[in-house]
Design a protein around this motif. Sequence first.
Motif, PDB file in Angstrom:
ATOM      1  N   ILE A  53       1.852 -40.410  12.880  1.00  0.00           N
ATOM      2  CA  ILE A  53       3.150 -40.452  12.180  1.00  0.00           C
ATOM      3  C   ILE A  53       4.233 -40.949  13.146  1.00  0.00           C
ATOM      4  O   ILE A  53       4.461 -40.348  14.215  1.00  0.00           O
ATOM      5  CB  ILE A  53       3.498 -39.050  11.637  1.00  0.00           C
ATOM      6  N   THR A  54       4.897 -42.030  12.769  1.00  0.00           N
ATOM      7  CA  THR A  54       5.937 -42.599  13.642  1.00  0.00           C
ATOM      8  C   THR A  54       7.164 -41.689  13.667  1.00  0.00           C
ATOM      9  O   THR A  54       7.787 -41.482  14.704  1.00  0.00           O
ATOM     10  CB  THR A  54       6.347 -43.994  13.130  1.00  0.00           C
ATOM     11  N   ALA A  55       7.522 -41.162  12.476  1.00  0.00           N
ATOM     12  CA  ALA A  55       8.683 -40.264  12.400  1.00  0.00           C
ATOM     13  C   ALA A  55       8.647 -39.520  11.075  1.00  0.00           C
ATOM     14  O   ALA A  55       8.021 -39.965  10.117  1.00  0.00           O
ATOM     15  CB  ALA A  55       9.987 -41.054  12.524  1.00  0.00           C
ATOM     16  N   ILE A  56       9.321 -38.376  11.073  1.00  0.00           N
ATOM     17  CA  ILE A  56       9.448 -37.579   9.842  1.00  0.00           C
ATOM     18  C   ILE A  56      10.930 -37.610   9.453  1.00  0.00           C
ATOM     19  O   ILE A  56      11.798 -37.235  10.247  1.00  0.00           O
ATOM     20  CB  ILE A  56       8.947 -36.134  10.066  1.00  0.00           C
ATOM     21  N   VAL A  57      11.190 -38.109   8.250  1.00  0.00           N
ATOM     22  CA  VAL A  57      12.579 -38.299   7.823  1.00  0.00           C
ATOM     23  C   VAL A  57      12.991 -37.098   6.967  1.00  0.00           C
ATOM     24  O   VAL A  57      12.410 -36.846   5.914  1.00  0.00           O
ATOM     25  CB  VAL A  57      12.728 -39.597   6.998  1.00  0.00           C
ATOM     26  N   THR A  58      13.973 -36.357   7.442  1.00  0.00           N
ATOM     27  CA  THR A  58      14.440 -35.176   6.707  1.00  0.00           C
ATOM     28  C   THR A  58      15.897 -35.394   6.300  1.00  0.00           C
ATOM     29  O   THR A  58      16.532 -36.376   6.705  1.00  0.00           O
ATOM     30  CB  THR A  58      14.383 -33.897   7.582  1.00  0.00           C
ATOM     31  N   GLU A  59      16.439 -34.417   5.569  1.00  0.00           N
ATOM     32  CA  GLU A  59      17.857 -34.527   5.175  1.00  0.00           C
ATOM     33  C   GLU A  59      18.787 -34.227   6.349  1.00  0.00           C
ATOM     34  O   GLU A  59      19.999 -34.393   6.232  1.00  0.00           O
ATOM     35  CB  GLU A  59      18.151 -33.632   3.969  1.00  0.00           C
ATOM     36  N   TYR A  60      18.224 -33.753   7.469  1.00  0.00           N
ATOM     37  CA  TYR A  60      19.052 -33.493   8.650  1.00  0.00           C
ATOM     38  C   TYR A  60      18.780 -34.485   9.769  1.00  0.00           C
ATOM     39  O   TYR A  60      19.105 -34.228  10.926  1.00  0.00           O
ATOM     40  CB  TYR A  60      18.843 -32.052   9.137  1.00  0.00           C
ATOM     41  N   GLY A  61      18.139 -35.585   9.451  1.00  0.00           N
ATOM     42  CA  GLY A  61      17.906 -36.598  10.467  1.00  0.00           C
ATOM     43  C   GLY A  61      16.428 -36.905  10.607  1.00  0.00           C
ATOM     44  O   GLY A  61      15.585 -36.378   9.878  1.00  0.00           O
ATOM     45  N   VAL A  62      16.149 -37.776  11.573  1.00  0.00           N
ATOM     46  CA  VAL A  62      14.793 -38.292  11.758  1.00  0.00           C
ATOM     47  C   VAL A  62      14.154 -37.577  12.951  1.00  0.00           C
ATOM     48  O   VAL A  62      14.676 -37.617  14.062  1.00  0.00           O
ATOM     49  CB  VAL A  62      14.856 -39.819  12.006  1.00  0.00           C
ATOM     50  N   ALA A  63      13.022 -36.921  12.687  1.00  0.00           N
ATOM     51  CA  ALA A  63      12.323 -36.201  13.766  1.00  0.00           C
ATOM     52  C   ALA A  63      11.206 -37.073  14.316  1.00  0.00           C
ATOM     53  O   ALA A  63      10.471 -37.709  13.554  1.00  0.00           O
ATOM     54  CB  ALA A  63      11.747 -34.896  13.215  1.00  0.00           C
ATOM     55  N   ARG A  64      11.090 -37.091  15.636  1.00  0.00           N
ATOM     56  CA  ARG A  64      10.010 -37.852  16.282  1.00  0.00           C
ATOM     57  C   ARG A  64       9.232 -36.936  17.225  1.00  0.00           C
ATOM     58  O   ARG A  64       9.695 -35.841  17.557  1.00  0.00           O
ATOM     59  CB  ARG A  64      10.586 -39.041  17.062  1.00  0.00           C
ATOM     60  N   ALA A  65       8.072 -37.413  17.678  1.00  0.00           N
ATOM     61  CA  ALA A  65       7.238 -36.608  18.561  1.00  0.00           C
ATOM     62  C   ALA A  65       8.003 -36.276  19.842  1.00  0.00           C
ATOM     63  O   ALA A  65       8.799 -37.111  20.305  1.00  0.00           O
ATOM     64  CB  ALA A  65       5.958 -37.373  18.891  1.00  0.00           C
ATOM     65  N   PRO A  66       7.818 -35.125  20.435  1.00  0.00           N
ATOM     66  CA  PRO A  66       6.927 -34.050  19.994  1.00  0.00           C
ATOM     67  C   PRO A  66       7.559 -33.263  18.836  1.00  0.00           C
ATOM     68  O   PRO A  66       8.667 -32.734  18.962  1.00  0.00           O
ATOM     69  CB  PRO A  66       6.756 -33.182  21.238  1.00  0.00           C
ATOM     70  N   TYR A  67       6.799 -33.169  17.743  1.00  0.00           N
ATOM     71  CA  TYR A  67       7.343 -32.581  16.514  1.00  0.00           C
ATOM     72  C   TYR A  67       7.603 -31.088  16.631  1.00  0.00           C
ATOM     73  O   TYR A  67       8.487 -30.561  15.956  1.00  0.00           O
ATOM     74  CB  TYR A  67       6.405 -32.873  15.340  1.00  0.00           C
ATOM     75  N   THR A  68       6.822 -30.414  17.460  1.00  0.00           N
ATOM     76  CA  THR A  68       7.033 -28.957  17.579  1.00  0.00           C
ATOM     77  C   THR A  68       8.489 -28.709  17.986  1.00  0.00           C
ATOM     78  O   THR A  68       9.124 -27.779  17.495  1.00  0.00           O
ATOM     79  CB  THR A  68       6.062 -28.370  18.633  1.00  0.00           C
ATOM     80  N   GLU A  69       9.025 -29.597  18.847  1.00  0.00           N
ATOM     81  CA  GLU A  69      10.425 -29.449  19.255  1.00  0.00           C
ATOM     82  C   GLU A  69      11.378 -30.055  18.228  1.00  0.00           C
ATOM     83  O   GLU A  69      12.357 -29.434  17.834  1.00  0.00           O
ATOM     84  CB  GLU A  69      10.662 -30.147  20.603  1.00  0.00           C
ATOM     85  N   SER A  70      11.084 -31.281  17.806  1.00  0.00           N
ATOM     86  CA  SER A  70      12.068 -31.971  16.957  1.00  0.00           C
ATOM     87  C   SER A  70      12.220 -31.292  15.591  1.00  0.00           C
ATOM     88  O   SER A  70      13.323 -31.245  15.039  1.00  0.00           O
ATOM     89  CB  SER A  70      11.703 -33.445  16.784  1.00  0.00           C
ATOM     90  N   LEU A  71      11.135 -30.730  15.061  1.00  0.00           N
ATOM     91  CA  LEU A  71      11.264 -30.053  13.765  1.00  0.00           C
ATOM     92  C   LEU A  71      12.060 -28.764  13.915  1.00  0.00           C
ATOM     93  O   LEU A  71      12.859 -28.405  13.048  1.00  0.00           O
ATOM     94  CB  LEU A  71       9.885 -29.777  13.144  1.00  0.00           C
ATOM     95  N   ARG A  72      11.836 -28.088  15.068  1.00  0.00           N
ATOM     96  CA  ARG A  72      12.637 -26.872  15.307  1.00  0.00           C
ATOM     97  C   ARG A  72      14.124 -27.244  15.377  1.00  0.00           C
ATOM     98  O   ARG A  72      14.991 -26.564  14.836  1.00  0.00           O
ATOM     99  CB  ARG A  72      12.172 -26.168  16.580  1.00  0.00           C
TER     100      ARG A  72
END
Length: 368
Positions: A338-357
Amino acid sequence: MEKKVRENTGKNIMDYETVTLDEEANAVVIIDQTLLPNKTELIRLKTAQEIWDAIYLLKVRGAPAIGVAAAFGIYVLAEQVDTEDYEVFYREFVKQKEYLDSARPTAVNLSWALNRMDEVCRGNSHLPVAQLKCRLKEEAAAIKEEDIQVCRKIGEYGLELVKPGDGILTHCNAGQLAACRYGTATAPIYLGQERGYRFRVFADETRPLLQGARLTAYELFSSGVDVTLICDNMSAAVMKNGWINAVFVGCDRVAANGDAANKIGTSVVAAVAKQYHVPFYVCAPTSTIDLATPTGEDIRIEQRPADEVTQMWYKERMAPEGIKVYNPAFDVTDHDLITAIVTEYGVARAPYTESLREIFEKKKEYGN
Ligand code: MRU
């Protein structure tokens, strides 16, 4: 009995609400998506069995739409509980909530929406039951309204990842029909359409239930988007041809490490995209991100009946009687595809454990 209304108004499919509440009839109203694109039939759901069946049979489907249908559904059922006693009311509420929650296991939005409704009950136990019911109705309406705002924001962030004229591939239906407006994976496409981006979209047909052909191709085509339908086994061909600049897909549950469950076949597209250096984006409202699930291994994958593969959409059986069938409704795309996860609060990139938090930190800070 669920009440059916055949619509023959010449209206565009995009003018219909995916899920709404008929207050007078105390019913959830949905478009029966199993009949699309050939018939537009609205159905009114009043009983627990009707709501459960509609979710299980995919008459209403797509993670956000399932959440909204469950929220209105539990309100409709709560409204029918005839008591002034909170304890009696809440016991019945929990029973119905658990029943609805059992309809489909993978999309976290179902339990997420039902838990939000539950919190309203528990937080307002001091109110007379009649007032509590009003609060439940407001909460269900808020879940729907938020979905629209959230999808629009995902559209804005997603649009920053592409440019006018790009070729975009999508899988399954993460469109307006899977949400309340815009969809998730289609939100950048619809916003781009509003702004004259002239994307060329490729929609995977999405075997076995053809959500890509019946729903995504239908809604994009009805909106005037340049869309081409392809079979699932053609994604490598269109990428190799250089026609695809980005893949956008939706998801049913994202684990804390970024592994994402979505319609079966999504992970194949992700692997092919990596091979051809095409960015692969997962569009995920925070309601679909489940930090309590550590990895994709922990996501329960729904298994569906064999006849969906062998005969359901065909005039005749297309496989031998008695053949063994494996029919998981979803697969998990590993986070490293996955290149990035697009959420309503912005674009999360790896490492996802940190960016999703961090995305959830932002939600806590700026969210409602
Ligand atoms: O089985 P379905 O049709 O409910 O599966 C739907 C999907 O996999 C969608 O991509 C997902 O729910 C995201 S919808 C915004």
